[in-house]
Write an enzyme that holds these catalytic residues in place. Structure first.
Site, PDB file in Angstrom:
ATOM      1  CB  CYS A  41      -3.964   9.009   2.860  1.00  0.00           C
ATOM      2  SG  CYS A  41      -2.337   9.432   3.523  1.00  0.00           S
ATOM      3  CG  ASP A  43       1.120   7.395   0.423  1.00  0.00           C
ATOM      4  OD1 ASP A  43       1.504   7.149  -0.735  1.00  0.00           O
ATOM      5  OD2 ASP A  43       1.694   6.960   1.443  1.00  0.00           O
ATOM      6  NE  ARG A  45       3.297   4.861  -0.636  1.00  0.00           N
ATOM      7  CZ  ARG A  45       3.720   4.315   0.505  1.00  0.00           C
ATOM      8  NH1 ARG A  45       4.533   3.270   0.473  1.00  0.00           N
ATOM      9  NH2 ARG A  45       3.322   4.804   1.671  1.00  0.00           N
ATOM     10  CG  HIS A  97      -2.573   4.199   2.572  1.00  0.00           C
ATOM     11  ND1 HIS A  97      -1.246   3.904   2.771  1.00  0.00           N
ATOM     12  CD2 HIS A  97      -2.690   5.540   2.736  1.00  0.00           C
ATOM     13  CE1 HIS A  97      -0.581   5.021   3.026  1.00  0.00           C
ATOM     14  NE2 HIS A  97      -1.436   6.027   3.020  1.00  0.00           N
ATOM     15  CB  CYS A 100      -1.161   5.351   6.738  1.00  0.00           C
ATOM     16  SG  CYS A 100      -1.393   7.143   6.755  1.00  0.00           S
TER      17      CYS A 100
END
Length: 221
Positions: A41, A43, A45, A97, A100
């Site tokens: 992803c 993202d 993080r 994750h 999400c």
């Protein structure tokens, strides 16, 4: 943090790496031989290299919103083809994750713009899996869909002609599904590893031209 600080951080990092290993960047510049392709992803993080303790050059990475594998996405297909056919990676990891934002958006009815089209397949997955969500609310519902999405994308990777052709020519290649926890930084194997066509639903199997040529040779003998 200002943009200038990023350049300053880079200089510090470069010096630190060379102090620890003077030949590091020379080796990095002359070859790229990762054994792993990471499909994750976007993202911020979930930094792929860091969470698996790998250095630059050890992990080939493709990331998009909600770690999707879309059959018409030429960006993804180009990365996959290069990783499998040129780099000859041995392991493909689809990693989603919990929590999400893309999956959470797919569960909502809010109009978000262009991304709504990208997330439609996750909505369809939720609809197809409704019995699994009975009694679940909030984050539990989101996190289950995150895991189901990873499992679906593992199968989607295997449905590509790129992966099937690799298997047909006897190339060692395994596709795994993992989920990452933002709360504790841990990875969980979802046990959906696929290593050959025999694990696929029959309708998705494609007999490559290579396979046809091999059969013709056998029949002639």
């Amino acid at each position: 943090m200002q943009i200038k600080s990023l350049l300053e951080n880079n200089q510090k990092w470069s010096v630190k790496m060379r102090e620890g290993d003077p030949e590091f960047f020379h080796r990095l510049a002359t070859q790229q031989r990762p054994e792993f392709l990471w499909i994750g992803c976007s993202d911020s993080r979930v930094p792929a290299n860091e969470i698996v303790g790998m250095m630059p050059g050890e992990l080939f990475v493709h990331r998009n919103v909600a770690n999707m594998v879309v059959a018409t996405d030429m960006n993804f297909l180009s990365v996959l083809q290069y990783a499998v056919d040129v780099l000859e990676v041995k392991q493909i990891i689809v990693c989603g994750h919990h929590g999400c934002g893309g999956v959470r958006a797919a569960l909502s009815h809010q109009a978000l713009g262009l991304i709504d089209n990208w997330l439609r397949a996750i909505k369809a997955l939720y609809h197809q899996s409704l019995p699994l969500f009975e009694g679940l609310e909030g984050e539990d519902r989101v996190n289950l869909l995150c895991e189901l999405n990873v499992m679906r994308q593992v199968r989607n990777v295997c449905h590509t002609t790129i992966v099937q052709d690799a298997w047909d020519r006897g190339q060692e290649l395994a596709v795994h599904g993992w989920i990452y926890s933002l709360r504790n930084g841990g990875l969980k194997d979802l046990n959906v590893c696929m290593t050959g066509k025999d694990q696929m639903d029959d309708i998705y199997r494609i007999e490559s031209e290579l396979k046809g040529d091999e059969d013709a040779v056998v029949n002639q003998q």
